[in-house]
Design a protein around this motif. Structure first.
Motif, PDB file in Angstrom:
ATOM      1  N   LYS A  54       0.831  -1.212   0.000  1.00 54.53           N
ATOM      2  CA  LYS A  54       0.000   0.000   0.000  1.00 54.53           C
ATOM      3  C   LYS A  54       0.860   1.254   0.000  1.00 54.53           C
ATOM      4  N   GLU A  55       2.026   1.180   0.636  1.00 57.85           N
ATOM      5  CA  GLU A  55       2.920   2.344   0.674  1.00 57.85           C
ATOM      6  C   GLU A  55       3.437   2.682  -0.728  1.00 57.85           C
ATOM      7  N   GLU A  56       3.833   1.648  -1.473  1.00 64.45           N
ATOM      8  CA  GLU A  56       4.322   1.887  -2.842  1.00 64.45           C
ATOM      9  C   GLU A  56       3.205   2.433  -3.728  1.00 64.45           C
ATOM     10  N   ILE A  57       2.012   1.839  -3.604  1.00 67.77           N
ATOM     11  CA  ILE A  57       0.915   2.242  -4.489  1.00 67.77           C
ATOM     12  C   ILE A  57       0.540   3.705  -4.237  1.00 67.77           C
ATOM     13  N   VAL A  58       0.329   4.040  -2.970  1.00 69.07           N
ATOM     14  CA  VAL A  58      -0.062   5.422  -2.637  1.00 69.07           C
ATOM     15  C   VAL A  58       1.079   6.384  -2.958  1.00 69.07           C
ATOM     16  N   GLY A  59       2.296   5.999  -2.612  1.00 72.11           N
ATOM     17  CA  GLY A  59       3.451   6.867  -2.866  1.00 72.11           C
ATOM     18  C   GLY A  59       3.638   7.129  -4.353  1.00 72.11           C
ATOM     19  N   LEU A  60       3.497   6.078  -5.148  1.00 77.02           N
ATOM     20  CA  LEU A  60       3.667   6.241  -6.602  1.00 77.02           C
ATOM     21  C   LEU A  60       2.606   7.187  -7.162  1.00 77.02           C
ATOM     22  N   LEU A  61       1.361   7.024  -6.717  1.00 69.17           N
ATOM     23  CA  LEU A  61       0.283   7.864  -7.265  1.00 69.17           C
ATOM     24  C   LEU A  61       0.510   9.335  -6.916  1.00 69.17           C
ATOM     25  N   VAL A  62       0.940   9.590  -5.694  1.00 69.89           N
ATOM     26  CA  VAL A  62       1.174  10.986  -5.288  1.00 69.89           C
ATOM     27  C   VAL A  62       2.377  11.556  -6.058  1.00 69.89           C
ATOM     28  N   ALA A  63       3.425  10.751  -6.195  1.00 69.47           N
ATOM     29  CA  ALA A  63       4.614  11.217  -6.937  1.00 69.47           C
ATOM     30  C   ALA A  63       4.273  11.481  -8.401  1.00 69.47           C
ATOM     31  N   LEU A  64       3.462  10.607  -8.974  1.00 67.49           N
ATOM     32  CA  LEU A  64       3.113  10.767 -10.387  1.00 67.49           C
ATOM     33  C   LEU A  64       2.282  12.028 -10.607  1.00 67.49           C
ATOM     34  N   ASP A  65       1.370  12.311  -9.689  1.00 64.49           N
ATOM     35  CA  ASP A  65       0.590  13.553  -9.773  1.00 64.49           C
ATOM     36  C   ASP A  65       1.515  14.766  -9.766  1.00 64.49           C
ATOM     37  N   ARG A  66       2.490  14.737  -8.854  1.00 62.22           N
ATOM     38  CA  ARG A  66       3.438  15.855  -8.758  1.00 62.22           C
ATOM     39  C   ARG A  66       4.247  15.980 -10.050  1.00 62.22           C
TER      40      ARG A  66
END
Ligand SMILES: *Cc1c(COP(=O)(O)O)cnc(C)c1O
Length: 392
Positions: free
Chosen positions: A276-288
């Protein structure tokens, strides 16, 4: 006291780019906070991947997407999806699945990452020659060679995207599509330019792999697999934990067509689970990342490299030159005699903390400063250490 110090570990200064072996690109505070928040809760991973799929689909112009544990894992899952499709028995058989289990791979696209495709049980079939690479000739891979290589045993075509190969993608994709062969594109490090987030799928890629820990600035152990919904669904089914009772399970929409046939077993991708950490982290990073702008980023990096170059100006036998036109600007620092470059690399690694620079052109006496993973607060320290290593 910092955790690293308490454990007796040392960070390093990375002026070599977004190298996975140095931990990828350091994450922004917002991404770190997102991962920490995800780490504190329990969450349904299948539903989270469904959410990720919809987000990735919108951002990339794909039918579907999923978060993987890196581009390499995405390639293994893409191969597994191409071989097994929606056949639960073939999923369960991998990596020992009967044909179609072959992946066509141009010799000019082969790299150490081709192993990731083979890991799913694919037999790699080399295509064409490497005339340009060896200097033997001018020819690339001809369309007739691809057409002749496609047989009933063919499961997919593998394509390594680079600035040089991308123009040939539309023709290859059209040819493969006409024969029902999915094209898997390794675009792990093809960002920036941000346009590539959508361009390669628009050119006809059926599945595309991006690294999350490189320019996107996501968790180091994250990546993206996106493209055709049926193939992404197969990949996701082979990655998710499948220890579920059919009666009590309501599959997310992406998996519904496949799960109408039954529930798969743990797939070959079970060991590549994205947390869950990778999934959420990736989505937030990709938005940025997607909200940013290539030209603004490049200008900021150029300004930092110019300041580092200024610190090296006037040193005897040292020349620092800004190299533009690549994915990101880099500083090429050349020294005379060229043999001193290799000594400088060793000297920088012996620095406390160790300093890594790009070594691709060391043999010609050039160190490359790639600023993507370099913390701005380390710029002055790097410049001083470079000056000392090159003149010492
Ligand atoms: C970095 C890279 C990969 C692997 O990416 P990870 O996210 O580290 O798994 C695959 N292919 C190419 C061409 C790469 O540069």
């Amino acid at each position: 006291m910092s955790v690293l110090a308490r454990l007796g570990l040392s960070r390093c200064i990375n002026a070599a780019g977004t190298l996975t072996r140095l931990g990828g690109k350091p994450m922004a505070a917002e991404v770190i906070a997102a991962m920490a928040e995800a780490a504190r809760v329990s969450i349904d991973i299948a539903a989270l991947q469904q959410f990720a799929s919809e987000r990735l689909a919108r951002l990339l112009g794909a039918e579907a997407g999923m978060v993987t544990t890196g581009a390499s894992a995405a390639l293994t899952l893409a191969a597994a999806a191409s071989i097994a499709r929606d056949d639960l028995a073939r999923m369960a058989a991998l990596p020992f699945c009967p044909p179609p289990n072959e992946i066509l791979l141009p010799r000019t696209h082969r790299s150490m990452y081709s192993h990731a495709l083979a890991a799913a049980g694919a037999r790699l079939v080399d295509l064409g020659h490497n005339d340009r690479g060896t200097g033997a000739g001018v020819r690339g891979l001809d369309a007739w060679e691809i057409a002749a290589a496609i047989t009933p045993a063919t499961a997919a075509f593998a394509f390594a995207a680079t600035a040089e190969t991308i123009p040939s993608l539309p023709a290859i994709a059209a040819l493969c599509r006409a024969r029902g062969i999915p094209v898997i594109v390794d675009a792990a490090a093809q960002l920036p330019p941000r346009d590539n987030l959508r361009l390669l799928l628009a050119m006809g890629a059926d599945l595309i792999a991006f690294s999350g820990g490189k320019a996107i600035g996501g968790p180091q152990a994250s990546g993206i697999l996106a493209g055709r919904a049926d193939l992404v669904a197969s990949a996701l089914a082979q990655q998710l934990d499948m220890d579920i009772r059919a009666e009590g399970f309501s599959p997310p929409p992406l998996l519904r067509p496949m799960f109408a046939k039954g529930i798969p077993q743990h797939g070959i991708g079970r060991g590549f689970k994205a947390g869950k950490e990778e999934i959420v982290g990736l989505l937030v990073a990709l938005d940025r990342f997607a909200a940013g702008d290539d030209a603004t980023d490049a200008a900021a990096l150029q300004a930092r490299l110019r300041a580092i170059a200024a610190r090296l100006a006037g040193l005897n036998s040292v020349r620092a030159e800004l190299v533009e036109g690549g994915r990101v600007p880099v500083l090429a620092v050349s020294v005379d005699p060229p043999a001193r470059a290799a000594e400088a690399v060793l000297g920088l690694k012996a620095h406390d903390p160790p300093i890594h620079v790009g070594e691709r052109r060391v043999a010609e006496g050039t160190l490359l400063v790639d600023p993507q993973s370099l913390l701005a607060e380390d710029d002055a320290l790097l410049a001083a250490a470079l000056a000392a290593a090159l003149t010492g």
